[in-house]
Design a protein around this motif. Structure first.
Motif, PDB file in Angstrom:
ATOM      1  N   UNK A 184       5.878  20.253 -63.336  1.00 24.17           N
ATOM      2  CA  UNK A 184       5.893  21.379 -62.408  1.00 24.17           C
ATOM      3  C   UNK A 184       4.903  22.425 -62.888  1.00 24.17           C
ATOM      4  N   UNK A 185       4.700  23.457 -62.075  1.00 20.39           N
ATOM      5  CA  UNK A 185       3.931  24.611 -62.529  1.00 20.39           C
ATOM      6  C   UNK A 185       4.590  25.878 -62.017  1.00 20.39           C
ATOM      7  N   UNK A 186       4.374  26.972 -62.728  1.00 19.96           N
ATOM      8  CA  UNK A 186       4.919  28.270 -62.341  1.00 19.96           C
ATOM      9  C   UNK A 186       3.758  29.236 -62.138  1.00 19.96           C
ATOM     10  N   UNK A 187       3.887  30.124 -61.155  1.00 17.13           N
ATOM     11  CA  UNK A 187       2.858  31.121 -60.880  1.00 17.13           C
ATOM     12  C   UNK A 187       3.498  32.503 -60.912  1.00 17.13           C
ATOM     13  N   UNK A 188       2.898  33.405 -61.675  1.00 14.27           N
ATOM     14  CA  UNK A 188       3.398  34.774 -61.842  1.00 14.27           C
ATOM     15  C   UNK A 188       2.399  35.709 -61.167  1.00 14.27           C
ATOM     16  N   UNK A 189       2.821  36.331 -60.049  1.00 20.60           N
ATOM     17  CA  UNK A 189       1.923  37.135 -59.223  1.00 20.60           C
ATOM     18  C   UNK A 189       2.169  38.630 -59.342  1.00 20.60           C
ATOM     19  N   UNK A 190       3.199  39.041 -60.064  1.00 19.13           N
ATOM     20  CA  UNK A 190       3.541  40.457 -60.115  1.00 19.13           C
ATOM     21  C   UNK A 190       3.260  41.124 -61.431  1.00 19.13           C
ATOM     22  N   UNK A 191       2.399  40.551 -62.248  1.00 20.54           N
ATOM     23  CA  UNK A 191       2.172  41.088 -63.584  1.00 20.54           C
ATOM     24  C   UNK A 191       1.537  42.467 -63.557  1.00 20.54           C
ATOM     25  N   UNK A 192       0.756  42.781 -62.519  1.00 26.96           N
ATOM     26  CA  UNK A 192       0.120  44.105 -62.431  1.00 26.96           C
ATOM     27  C   UNK A 192       1.156  45.212 -62.341  1.00 26.96           C
TER      28      UNK A 192
END
Length: 470
Positions: A184-192
């Motif tokens: 699987x893969x995970x995506x983190x879009x809220x780091x900003x």
């Protein structure tokens, strides 16, 4: 904590401030004036110079074998300067957790200015963190940059991470982070904004004694959205079939799509990189296949408006490529892309860490292939090893020169410099070599060599050059 059989993994990444000379003899990283625009990847103190980062996942930290650590060499007027360095472990100020056996802190590295403050940040994978079995474990530590370099501000998140890649997948102007997991893969879009909540996309499932995961992120279609290339392979266990996936998942306004735009089940590359080798404004995907049953090969999949196109295959028997294809060279074990000669087209560095030099086994070599309007070819290719004039050291068995490679502009002249890892130099010490990029290609003039001694990590099984920041 229960530990089981080790896995074979491949990597691409408040922290620690540099320690002052009065305490350890190390030079402090100079503070920089507060910048006003987001920093480029790898520029942790915002001075406009790319910094060099090496991961030592099997290195000793706090007396623990394979706890792992990361070494940062900050950029100076003429590139990375060993006097301005920083060693980061899970014992460092501000870094959550603690160093434990087989944490493998430093197994993969990625960088971007995730909080948009003008200082690049560093994502570090500890691929064995919290492992309870052979197929789980892994965490990401995000260490934030500052005017003084990587700081004592850090956060840990994610589960089962094995590799990380940064890219703006939703085209909102804020860097995102993708983590390759086993299956699987995970995506983190809220780091900003400080959010570490990610979205996990399941690719499939497999059961195996060992696995490899590799990722890279780039805009392969030219639509402005970064896409994610993901490769995973599992070795069979208990009679199960060998299981692989090699996918490219497109970016979109909603992030990375769960449906791949490209998929292949015939082979999974061990290494991945991306760059525009033909100068058409679309990134091309570079994949290394060192275990092709011969000496290894590199495939370059062209980026097109409709997705990945056909692949150009290059090995050591291709026209213009130095050397000869021989079994177990592992040509393609490491790949990197960057514009060495400043012509606007990405070039590719290929590591063959088990290349024999003369009768010396596993001495290792690196080949630089040049891009052009027709794509990547062997024309003008260069090969480097410790027997090359100007390269320090001597050819020795098991040096594994080319165990990892990076092409990034460390000198600030607009041309990518070649960093080569030699993870077997002096046993488990390792070494790094930085060769300058010029208009006529890579040169050994002015080469810089970094050892475990001049980086302050001697006797800690650093194996420098096993992992590099892309």
């Amino acid at each position: 904590m229960t530990r089981h059989r080790r896995r074979f993994r491949i990597s691409v990444l408040a922290t620690v401030t540099a320690i002052g000379a009065s305490a350890t003899g190390l030079a402090a990283v100079p503070a920089q004036a507060a910048p006003r625009v987001p920093a480029s990847p790898g520029d942790f103190n915002g001075d406009g110079k790319r910094d060099l980062v090496a991961g030592s996942p099997f290195g000793t930290a706090n007396g623990m074998d394979a706890a792992g650590f990361v070494t940062v060499v900050y950029g100076g007027a003429s590139g990375p300067d060993a006097a301005e360095r920083q060693v980061i472990t899970q014992e460092s100020a501000g870094v959550p957790g603690s160093s434990e056996r087989y944490d493998d802190f430093g197994a993969s590295l990625a960088s971007a200015d995730f909080d948009l403050d003008g200082y690049a940040d560093l994502a570090v994978v500890a691929s064995g963190e919290d492992a309870q079995g052979p197929l789980d474990g892994g965490r990401i530590t995000l260490i934030y940059g500052s005017a003084s370099g990587l700081s004592s501000r850090a956060v840990v998140f994610g589960e089962n991470a094995q590799t990380v890649s940064a890219g703006d997948f939703d085209r909102d102007g804020k860097p995102d982070l993708a983590a390759g997991l086993p299956g699987s893969f995970a995506v983190y879009r809220g780091l900003a904004s400080g959010s570490t909540s990610g979205t996990v996309t399941r690719i499939g499932s497999g059961q195996g004694e060992s696995f490899r995961v590799a990722t890279t992120a780039a805009d392969f279609t030219g639509d402005g959205y970064a896409d994610l290339a993901y490769a995973v392979s599992w070795a069979p266990i208990d009679g199960d079939d060998y299981w692989i996936r090699f996918n490219v998942h497109p970016g979109s306004a909603n992030g990375v799509s769960a449906t791949p735009a490209y998929t292949s089940s015939e082979a999974a590359p061990q290494s991945l990189a991306s760059g525009d080798v033909n100068g058409d404004g679309k990134a091309d995907l570079v994949a290394g296949f060192p275990d092709d049953g011969k000496g290894g090969q590199v495939r370059v999949y062209s980026g097109t408006a409709s997705g990945l196109g056909s692949a150009t295959v290059i090995d050591q028997d291709s026209e213009g490529v130095p050397g000869t294809e021989e079994p177990d060279d592992l040509f393609g074990a490491a790949v990197a892309a960057g514009d060495v000669n400043g012509d606007g087209k990405a070039d590719v560095a290929v590591g063959a860490p088990e290349e024999a030099i003369g009768t010396t086994a596993k001495a290792g070599a690196v080949t630089v292939l040049y891009g052009g309007s027709g794509g990547l070819t062997g024309t003008g290719a260069q090969q480097f090893g410790e027997g090359t004039a100007g390269v320090p050291g001597s050819v020795e068995t098991n040096d594994r020169f080319g165990s990892q490679v990076s092409l990034a502009d460390l000198g600030g002249d607009g041309k990518a410099d070649l960093t080569v890892g030699s993870s077997g130099e002096n046993g488990t010490e390792g070494a790094l070599y930085v060769l300058n990029g010029t208009a006529s290609g890579v040169t050994t003039t002015g080469i810089k060599a970094f050892s475990s001694a001049n980086l302050g990590v001697q006797g800690r099984k650093a194996s420098l050059g096993q992992v590099l920041l892309p």
